[in-house]
Design an enzyme around this catalytic site. Structure first.
Site, PDB file in Angstrom:
ATOM      1  N   GLU A   1      29.964-115.819 113.979  1.00  0.00           N
ATOM      2  CA  GLU A   1      30.540-116.593 112.881  1.00  0.00           C
ATOM      3  C   GLU A   1      29.461-117.018 111.877  1.00  0.00           C
ATOM      4  OE1 GLU A   1      33.914-117.060 112.449  1.00  0.00           O
ATOM      5  OE2 GLU A   1      33.836-115.574 114.056  1.00  0.00           O
TER       6      GLU A   1
ATOM      7  N   TRP B   1      28.734-114.074 109.756  1.00  0.00           N
ATOM      8  CA  TRP B   1      29.764-113.912 108.730  1.00  0.00           C
ATOM      9  C   TRP B   1      29.403-114.731 107.495  1.00  0.00           C
ATOM     10  CZ3 TRP B   1      33.544-110.771 107.438  1.00  0.00           C
ATOM     11  CH2 TRP B   1      34.188-109.998 108.411  1.00  0.00           C
TER      12      TRP B   1
ATOM     13  N   TRP C   1      51.181-109.169  91.622  1.00  0.00           N
ATOM     14  CA  TRP C   1      51.368-110.520  92.163  1.00  0.00           C
ATOM     15  C   TRP C   1      52.555-111.193  91.490  1.00  0.00           C
ATOM     16  CZ3 TRP C   1      48.635-110.607  96.333  1.00  0.00           C
ATOM     17  CH2 TRP C   1      47.375-110.012  96.389  1.00  0.00           C
TER      18      TRP C   1
ATOM     19  N   ASN D   1      40.263-122.790 111.317  1.00  0.00           N
ATOM     20  CA  ASN D   1      40.037-121.471 110.741  1.00  0.00           C
ATOM     21  C   ASN D   1      41.168-120.488 111.024  1.00  0.00           C
ATOM     22  OD1 ASN D   1      38.185-119.553 109.331  1.00  0.00           O
ATOM     23  ND2 ASN D   1      38.288-118.501 111.292  1.00  0.00           N
TER      24      ASN D   1
ATOM     25  N   TRP E   1      45.860-114.273  95.376  1.00  0.00           N
ATOM     26  CA  TRP E   1      44.920-114.956  96.258  1.00  0.00           C
ATOM     27  C   TRP E   1      44.052-115.965  95.508  1.00  0.00           C
ATOM     28  CZ3 TRP E   1      39.775-114.195  94.996  1.00  0.00           C
ATOM     29  CH2 TRP E   1      39.482-113.083  94.187  1.00  0.00           C
TER      30      TRP E   1
ATOM     31  N   TRP F   1      39.450-115.590 101.617  1.00  0.00           N
ATOM     32  CA  TRP F   1      40.693-115.328 100.887  1.00  0.00           C
ATOM     33  C   TRP F   1      40.846-113.847 100.560  1.00  0.00           C
ATOM     34  CZ3 TRP F   1      45.179-117.568  99.957  1.00  0.00           C
ATOM     35  CH2 TRP F   1      45.302-118.917 100.267  1.00  0.00           C
TER      36      TRP F   1
END
Length: 473
Positions: A279, A282, A311, A346, A364, A387
């Site tokens: 993590e 990341w 969208w 998360n 988004w 996102w």
């Protein structure tokens, strides 16, 4: 020589290269400065939770610096563009010949630093940059052809290989040659552009609070982190994200602690610490990506073909999502947790984000900005990366045909409804969902498929960032 430390999102003393270098070079003393930039923060989407926590971290930093004889000056200017003149004035006033900073990511931040550096250079003041916001410097980890990584797994392998070979040196002890007297300048508790946050006391700013939380995490939760981190009702994560985002806690400190305990053979680590390392990598990955792909700072998707996704303009559904009344319980519970505490688990963040971008087919970028306004741990690189992952538009993007089923996610991770009962302000199942999960899922798949087909029609091939290996991940 006297030096000046310019703090930004690195609000700590320990494991801070800029601080240690400035103190070492400042034979006649060292000062520090932090700039409050309300208009710039607003442009970048900050909300009261992020601002309040930042001010609390600055206050804690002030006390730490003062104990080492380093006065902290806080100045307020509207924009980054207003900093050059003020920092030059401070350097001249206090006879500082060097300004030390830790490198930042993002177009506005790098442009700001370039302008300030050039301005100071014209006045014979040197701005010295350090790598204090990443464990390994951005652009260090490259593919075999010398380009940036856009997929996490090969990046992680190369990142781990480099760290294993180079090691992680211990930070130098803070060496202060000349202790300066405190300036006794008042520190702002709040700023007029942002209303005070009523949940401020929930999160204690500063490095001391961060280290206490980290050591609590090491005592037990980290051992079962790999299994407990996905259950939102369990306190199974480190919850260090607010301090990581503000720089009050360094990820380098966290990883060094684990290396000292488990060594540099990461594959031999226990599963809990190994998963937490992933993590942290990341977070590193998203910072590296921000540097390598500047378009991300301009609200652009990494997967260019997704610009053709149609969208939906649906203010009613977006408002329902923002207010936690979609009728999809796990999504609504997550929104209410964030609105009440400034933080969301998360796993629930992923569920809520994918519901907005897939089931509601809403851009988004709207969700990204909403999170930015309400998260105490808002970090542009991580927020944007998360996102775009959920929306299938970014790095390691979830294949567009993979759409989380919120009901199944609830069964898997909150089967006893402990999380729902904590954060949902109504009985589970008491509100009719605003959209049918099955038909809306298919609508999203069809929309993405059509967008990709249209892109392929106008281009000879899909850009290399979207690969068959990624699609089958």
């Amino acid at each position: 020589m006297r030096t000046l430390i310019w703090f930004r999102n690195d609000l700590r003393i320990e494991d801070n290269p800029a601080v240690h270098a400035a103190a070492r070079r400042g034979t006649e003393g060292t000062l520090a400065v932090f700039f409050i930039t309300p208009a710039q923060w607003n442009r970048h989407g900050w909300g009261s939770p992020k601002v309040s926590f930042t001010l609390d971290c600055v206050k804690a930093l002030h006390h730490e610096l003062e104990s080492h004889g380093i006065p902290l000056i806080v100045r307020s200017v509207p924009h980054f563009s207003d900093i050059s003149g003020v920092i030059h004035h401070l350097a001249e006033r206090y006879q500082c010949s060097e300004v030390h900073v830790n490198k930042d990511v993002g177009i506005d931040e790098t442009s700001r630093d370039t302008l300030v550096s050039e301005f100071l250079d014209q006045h014979d003041i040197k701005m010295v940059s350090h790598e204090g916001n990443s464990i390994l410097p951005p652009k260090l980890i490259r593919t075999g052809t010398g380009g940036p990584f856009s997929v996490y797994t090969p990046f992680r392998k190369k990142w781990e290989l480099h760290l294993r070979e180079a090691g992680l040196p211990d930070p130098r002890p803070l060496q202060v040659h000349t202790r300066l007297k405190p300036l006794r300048e008042p520190l702002p508790h709040r700023i007029s552009e942002y209303p005070d946050w009523d949940q401020r006391s929930r999160w204690q700013g500063g490095s001391k609070a961060a280290m206490e939380r980290f050591h609590q995490f090491l005592e037990e939760p980290i051992e079962d982190y790999h299994t407990n981190r996905d259950y939102p009702a369990i306190d199974g994560t480190s919850c260090l994200s607010p301090w990581l985002a503000s720089g009050a806690f360094s990820s380098r400190t966290g990883i060094r602690t684990l290396i000292q305990k488990h060594g540099l053979d990461f594959d031999s680590w226990p599963q809990g610490p190994r998963t937490w390392l992933n993590e942290i990598i990341w977070r590193e990955f998203y910072r590296h990506v921000m540097v390598s792909f500047p378009a991300l700072s301009r609200d652009e998707p990494l997967q260019k073909w997704t610009e053709l996704v149609p969208w939906r303009d649906d203010p009613h559904s977006f408002t329902a999502w923002c207010e936690g009344r979609t009728g999809v319980d796990i999504v609504d519970a997550g929104i209410h947790q964030m609105l009440q505490t400034g933080w969301m688990h998360n796993r629930v963040r992923m569920i809520a984000a994918m519901f907005l971008t897939k089931n509601l087919l809403i851009d988004w970028r709207l969700g990204e900005r909403f999170f930015a306004r309400h998260l105490v741990d808002y970090d542009f690189a991580s927020n944007n990366g998360g996102w775009q992952w959920a929306a299938s538009t970014g790095t390691d993007a979830a294949p567009y045909f993979r759409v989380f089923n919120p009901e199944r996610q609830t069964e898997n991770w909150d089967s006893e409804h402990a999380y729902l009962e904590t954060w949902l302000p109504r009985a589970p199942g008491s509100l009719e969902p605003i959209v049918d999960l099955s038909t809306s899922r298919q609508r999203a798949i069809d929309a993405f498929k059509t967008a990709r087909t249209e892109y392929e029609h106008d281009h000879t091939e899909i850009p290399a960032l979207f690969t068959p290996a990624l699609a089958s991940a």
